[in-house]
Design a protein around this motif. Structure first.
Motif, PDB file in Angstrom:
ATOM      1  N   ALA A 167       9.500   0.988  11.301  1.00 30.35           N
ATOM      2  CA  ALA A 167       8.722   2.293  10.383  1.00 30.35           C
ATOM      3  C   ALA A 167       7.342   2.236  10.221  1.00 30.35           C
ATOM      4  O   ALA A 167       7.235   1.264   9.792  1.00 30.35           O
ATOM      5  CB  ALA A 167       9.744   2.333   9.317  1.00 30.35           C
ATOM      6  N   GLU A 171       7.476   4.256   3.066  1.00 28.78           N
ATOM      7  CA  GLU A 171       8.527   5.209   2.686  1.00 28.78           C
ATOM      8  C   GLU A 171       9.240   6.182   4.188  1.00 28.78           C
ATOM      9  O   GLU A 171      10.206   6.304   3.728  1.00 28.78           O
ATOM     10  CB  GLU A 171       7.233   7.144   2.089  1.00 28.78           C
ATOM     11  N   GLN A 172       8.969   5.475   4.939  1.00 30.66           N
ATOM     12  CA  GLN A 172       9.334   6.223   6.228  1.00 30.66           C
ATOM     13  C   GLN A 172      10.618   4.971   6.452  1.00 30.66           C
ATOM     14  O   GLN A 172      12.039   5.348   6.712  1.00 30.66           O
ATOM     15  CB  GLN A 172       8.418   6.009   7.404  1.00 30.66           C
TER      16      GLN A 172
END
Length: 182
Positions: A167, A171-172
């Protein structure tokens, strides 16, 4: 609890994080709470998990203790500052050993993940571990947990290539976990 937006969140009961280079900017052998700087979005990612009722934890290799560079008290002070800035964690695991000690807790060994899951009353298959280097992902695999790599400029290309899931940021990574396995 998880709602329709995150259909796989109910399969996940805990998200565990590496500390340095993942939740906070890595300051080698940091014993100074004043030097703790969270990564952008870290608090939002953690608060989102907590709002879904998921447990959170931090697992950190701290070989500076074994090397005499840091004391356990200094590490605890830094950890307290991390928690002050990022909110409460359900579990903390710190490996105070050096690689030469060949302990079962130092990542890439699965000991800290197994211990954290045991303390949370869950199976490692119900946990995910997010970290910034290959040993974090290796520890997740060895424990039977899901691993997500969030590379930094210090992450080696071969670590990125070997990671199953990568990622761009925390957050991802959390969004990937909530969507379920790839």
């Amino acid at each position: 609890m998880a709602g329709n937006e995150f259909p796989h969140a109910s399969l996940l009961r805990a998200v565990l994080f590496d500390r340095d280079g993942t939740l906070v900017v890595d300051v080698p052998y940091n014993g100074d709470p004043g030097m703790v700087r969270p990564f952008p979005g870290a608090r939002r990612a953690l608060d989102g998990l907590r709002s879904l009722g998921l447990a959170t934890g931090v697992l950190s290799n701290q070989s500076g203790i074994a090397r005499g560079i840091l004391t356990a008290e200094e590490v605890a002070g830094v950890n307290a500052r991390v928690e002050e800035l990022l909110g409460p964690f359900d579990v903390w695991e710190v490996c105070p050993h050096s690689a030469e000690d060949r302990c079962g807790c130092r990542k890439p060994a699965p000991g800290m993940i197994h211990s954290a899951c045991s303390r949370l009353g869950i199976d490692p298959s119900e946990a995910a571990f997010i970290g910034d280097i290959g040993s974090d992902i290796e520890a997740a695999r060895a424990a039977g947990a899901r691993g997500v790599l969030v590379p930094t400029p210090l992450t080696r290309n071969e670590e990125v290539a070997a990671a199953g899931e990568v990622a761009a940021d925390l957050e991802q990574a959390v969004a990937m976990l909530l969507r379920g396995p790839e």
